[in-house]
Design a protein around this motif. Structure first.
Motif, PDB file in Angstrom:
ATOM      1  N   ALA A 210     -10.084   5.835 -14.341  1.00 16.36           N
ATOM      2  CA  ALA A 210      -9.742   4.732 -13.991  1.00 16.36           C
ATOM      3  C   ALA A 210     -10.300   3.859 -13.289  1.00 16.36           C
ATOM      4  O   ALA A 210     -11.115   4.302 -12.389  1.00 16.36           O
ATOM      5  N   THR A 211     -10.592   2.517 -13.349  1.00 10.52           N
ATOM      6  CA  THR A 211     -11.256   1.673 -12.590  1.00 10.52           C
ATOM      7  C   THR A 211     -10.640   0.617 -11.963  1.00 10.52           C
ATOM      8  O   THR A 211     -11.118  -0.195 -11.082  1.00 10.52           O
ATOM      9  N   ASN A 212      -9.105   0.603 -12.077  1.00  8.83           N
ATOM     10  CA  ASN A 212      -8.550  -0.249 -11.335  1.00  8.83           C
ATOM     11  C   ASN A 212      -7.254  -0.088 -10.826  1.00  8.83           C
ATOM     12  O   ASN A 212      -6.104  -0.608 -10.846  1.00  8.83           O
ATOM     13  N   VAL A 213      -7.021   1.055 -10.228  1.00  8.76           N
ATOM     14  CA  VAL A 213      -6.085   1.598  -9.603  1.00  8.76           C
ATOM     15  C   VAL A 213      -6.296   1.658  -8.123  1.00  8.76           C
ATOM     16  O   VAL A 213      -7.333   1.209  -7.453  1.00  8.76           O
ATOM     17  N   CYS A 214      -5.322   1.927  -7.324  1.00  9.55           N
ATOM     18  CA  CYS A 214      -5.335   1.664  -5.791  1.00  9.55           C
ATOM     19  C   CYS A 214      -5.316   3.344  -5.145  1.00  9.55           C
ATOM     20  O   CYS A 214      -4.851   3.901  -5.843  1.00  9.55           O
ATOM     21  N   ALA A 215      -5.422   3.127  -3.940  1.00  8.96           N
ATOM     22  CA  ALA A 215      -5.498   4.455  -3.073  1.00  8.96           C
ATOM     23  C   ALA A 215      -4.199   5.307  -3.266  1.00  8.96           C
ATOM     24  O   ALA A 215      -4.262   6.359  -3.199  1.00  8.96           O
ATOM     25  N   TRP A 216      -3.083   4.565  -3.131  1.00 10.20           N
ATOM     26  CA  TRP A 216      -1.922   5.243  -3.251  1.00 10.20           C
ATOM     27  C   TRP A 216      -1.659   5.933  -4.530  1.00 10.20           C
ATOM     28  O   TRP A 216      -1.036   6.690  -4.528  1.00 10.20           O
ATOM     29  N   ASP A 217      -2.342   5.285  -5.708  1.00 12.02           N
ATOM     30  CA  ASP A 217      -2.023   5.695  -6.897  1.00 12.02           C
ATOM     31  C   ASP A 217      -2.793   6.993  -7.097  1.00 12.02           C
ATOM     32  O   ASP A 217      -1.994   8.241  -7.897  1.00 12.02           O
ATOM     33  N   SER A 218      -3.881   7.399  -6.264  1.00 17.09           N
ATOM     34  CA  SER A 218      -4.685   8.641  -6.685  1.00 17.09           C
ATOM     35  C   SER A 218      -4.902   9.430  -5.825  1.00 17.09           C
ATOM     36  O   SER A 218      -5.040  10.700  -5.779  1.00 17.09           O
ATOM     37  N   ALA A 219      -3.986   9.140  -4.499  1.00 12.31           N
ATOM     38  CA  ALA A 219      -4.265  10.067  -3.249  1.00 12.31           C
ATOM     39  C   ALA A 219      -3.825  11.594  -3.194  1.00 12.31           C
ATOM     40  O   ALA A 219      -4.650  12.304  -2.999  1.00 12.31           O
ATOM     41  N   ALA A 220      -2.711  11.583  -3.650  1.00 13.97           N
ATOM     42  CA  ALA A 220      -2.039  12.963  -3.586  1.00 13.97           C
ATOM     43  C   ALA A 220      -2.849  13.575  -5.131  1.00 13.97           C
ATOM     44  O   ALA A 220      -3.334  15.019  -5.181  1.00 13.97           O
ATOM     45  N   GLY A 221      -3.144  12.895  -6.235  1.00 15.84           N
ATOM     46  CA  GLY A 221      -3.642  13.497  -7.297  1.00 15.84           C
ATOM     47  C   GLY A 221      -5.023  13.875  -7.077  1.00 15.84           C
ATOM     48  O   GLY A 221      -5.614  15.226  -7.795  1.00 15.84           O
ATOM     49  N   THR A 222      -5.717  13.411  -6.157  1.00 17.00           N
ATOM     50  CA  THR A 222      -6.917  13.887  -5.760  1.00 17.00           C
ATOM     51  C   THR A 222      -7.326  15.205  -5.317  1.00 17.00           C
ATOM     52  O   THR A 222      -7.866  16.051  -5.736  1.00 17.00           O
ATOM     53  N   VAL A 223      -6.283  15.627  -4.286  1.00 18.35           N
ATOM     54  CA  VAL A 223      -6.295  16.972  -3.767  1.00 18.35           C
ATOM     55  C   VAL A 223      -5.879  17.972  -5.039  1.00 18.35           C
ATOM     56  O   VAL A 223      -6.470  19.130  -5.081  1.00 18.35           O
ATOM     57  N   ILE A 224      -4.942  17.735  -5.678  1.00 16.77           N
ATOM     58  CA  ILE A 224      -4.415  18.570  -6.627  1.00 16.77           C
ATOM     59  C   ILE A 224      -5.377  18.770  -7.788  1.00 16.77           C
ATOM     60  O   ILE A 224      -5.616  19.887  -8.230  1.00 16.77           O
ATOM     61  N   ALA A 225      -5.952  17.808  -8.467  1.00 14.78           N
ATOM     62  CA  ALA A 225      -7.051  17.992  -9.262  1.00 14.78           C
ATOM     63  C   ALA A 225      -8.253  18.773  -8.953  1.00 14.78           C
ATOM     64  O   ALA A 225      -8.652  19.734  -9.411  1.00 14.78           O
ATOM     65  N   ARG A 226      -8.737  18.495  -7.486  1.00 13.60           N
ATOM     66  CA  ARG A 226      -9.733  19.232  -6.883  1.00 13.60           C
ATOM     67  C   ARG A 226      -9.358  20.732  -6.709  1.00 13.60           C
ATOM     68  O   ARG A 226     -10.249  21.496  -6.958  1.00 13.60           O
ATOM     69  N   GLU A 227      -8.386  20.926  -6.325  1.00 12.37           N
ATOM     70  CA  GLU A 227      -7.943  22.236  -5.937  1.00 12.37           C
ATOM     71  C   GLU A 227      -7.533  23.146  -7.217  1.00 12.37           C
ATOM     72  O   GLU A 227      -7.676  24.362  -7.138  1.00 12.37           O
ATOM     73  N   ALA A 228      -7.424  22.522  -8.441  1.00 14.05           N
ATOM     74  CA  ALA A 228      -7.276  23.206  -9.487  1.00 14.05           C
ATOM     75  C   ALA A 228      -8.346  23.368 -10.332  1.00 14.05           C
ATOM     76  O   ALA A 228      -8.529  24.040 -11.494  1.00 14.05           O
ATOM     77  N   GLY A 229      -9.841  23.078  -9.739  1.00 21.96           N
ATOM     78  CA  GLY A 229     -11.056  23.020 -10.209  1.00 21.96           C
ATOM     79  C   GLY A 229     -11.664  22.328 -11.112  1.00 21.96           C
ATOM     80  O   GLY A 229     -12.807  22.162 -11.635  1.00 21.96           O
ATOM     81  N   ALA A 230     -10.892  20.752 -11.243  1.00 20.88           N
ATOM     82  CA  ALA A 230     -11.370  19.908 -11.845  1.00 20.88           C
ATOM     83  C   ALA A 230     -12.728  19.213 -11.085  1.00 20.88           C
ATOM     84  O   ALA A 230     -12.702  19.397  -9.941  1.00 20.88           O
ATOM     85  N   THR A 231     -13.522  18.538 -11.875  1.00 21.26           N
ATOM     86  CA  THR A 231     -14.487  17.994 -11.158  1.00 21.26           C
ATOM     87  C   THR A 231     -14.220  16.386 -11.086  1.00 21.26           C
ATOM     88  O   THR A 231     -13.804  15.705 -11.974  1.00 21.26           O
ATOM     89  N   LEU A 232     -14.448  15.613  -9.955  1.00 22.29           N
ATOM     90  CA  LEU A 232     -14.168  14.649  -9.582  1.00 22.29           C
ATOM     91  C   LEU A 232     -15.265  13.725  -8.975  1.00 22.29           C
ATOM     92  O   LEU A 232     -15.783  14.251  -8.006  1.00 22.29           O
ATOM     93  N   SER A 233     -15.340  12.387  -9.702  1.00 21.26           N
ATOM     94  CA  SER A 233     -16.436  11.582  -8.992  1.00 21.26           C
ATOM     95  C   SER A 233     -16.150  10.196  -9.277  1.00 21.26           C
ATOM     96  O   SER A 233     -15.189   9.800  -9.849  1.00 21.26           O
TER      97      SER A 233
END
Length: 270
Positions: A210-233
């Protein structure tokens, strides 16, 4: 972050979801901008969520999508060591879906502290699915441990992406979509950033950008994806920015590098 914070966030998300579902057949829709909607349900959900969070933690900062509360305090955004923790809330992620009575919307609550998102709660009330994570403690769906898929090949991957409201045919977003669509197994645009990140965390999707979302869209998902072993950048391979989330998340490091490379190539395509 501890389990007390998690339980308060779950209580708040449940209250927000109650406001959404009680207005499912009677929501009042307004337009914030071209093709960008807000409903009375968004506003009621955020008010319910904020009331619970502030009662439990009155000294914490608050960022929400609605009612002009979109920017974190300067001390939070700049990572000052004495900055308060900050709740980051999307009371209805997937408003267009909600307005059309289509599944794929959620309540999302993240908690930012000490320079990083530390806690995430995302609730899908149509499926009664709770996605939760605390930094360093793994990610769970209704109590079940989540793990991202083991997909490493772009041509075997199921991906998703998000577009901005009012996207046009000549937008780089459309060029990236078509380019990746040709390279992957299949590509979805589901309408909820929060749920897309949860689905990568749970192996239902192999990647998402995603290149046009806001902080509130991704905030919780950031932690959930990272903690499940996904790679985020960042989607250009730069470090992920919680407050300016232009990003790519993938199930494996190998797939991530291939997807990033393909997105970079499509950025330079004529």
């Amino acid at each position: 972050m501890d389990n007390d914070h998690l339980q308060v966030a779950i209580e708040a998300a449940r209250a927000g979801a109650h406001e959404l579902m009680s207005r499912w057949d009677n929501r009042v829709v307004q337009e914030k901008g071209p093709k960008d909607l807000v409903t009375d349900a968004d506003l009621a959900s955020q008010a319910a969520i904020r009331g619970i969070l502030e009662k439990a933690y009155p000294d914490y900062a608050f960022v929400g999508e609605e009612e002009g509360e979109n920017e974190p305090p300067e001390s939070v955004a700049q990572g000052h060591p004495d900055a308060p923790p900050c709740w980051v809330v999307d009371p209805l992620d997937g408003t267009i879906n909600y307005v059309h009575r289509l599944q794929s919307f959620a309540v999302s609550i993240g908690l930012y502290a000490n320079g990083k998102m530390r806690l995430g709660v995302i609730y899908d009330p149509t499926r009664d699915e709770w996605f939760t994570a605390i930094d360093g403690q793994g990610a769970h769906c209704n109590g079940r441990v989540m793990k991202s898929s083991d997909c490493t090949a772009l041509d075997e991957s199921l991906l998703a992406c998000s577009f901005r409201a009012g996207v046009t045919a000549d937008s780089p977003e459309v060029s990236r979509f078509v380019s990746v669509l040709e390279a992957c197994r299949s590509l979805r645009r589901l309408g909820s950033c929060a749920l897309n990140m949860c689905y990568v965390a749970d192996g239902r999707l192999d990647g998402y950008w995603a290149t046009n979302v806001c902080a509130w869209d991704s905030a919780a998902g950031t932690v959930i994806a990272r903690e499940a072993g996904a790679t985020l950048s960042g989607y250009n391979a730069e470090p992920f920015d919680d407050w300016n989330p232009k990003f790519c998340v993938s199930s494996t490091t190998e797939l991530h590098q291939k997807l990033l490379s393909h997105l970079a190539e499509s950025n330079t395509s004529p």
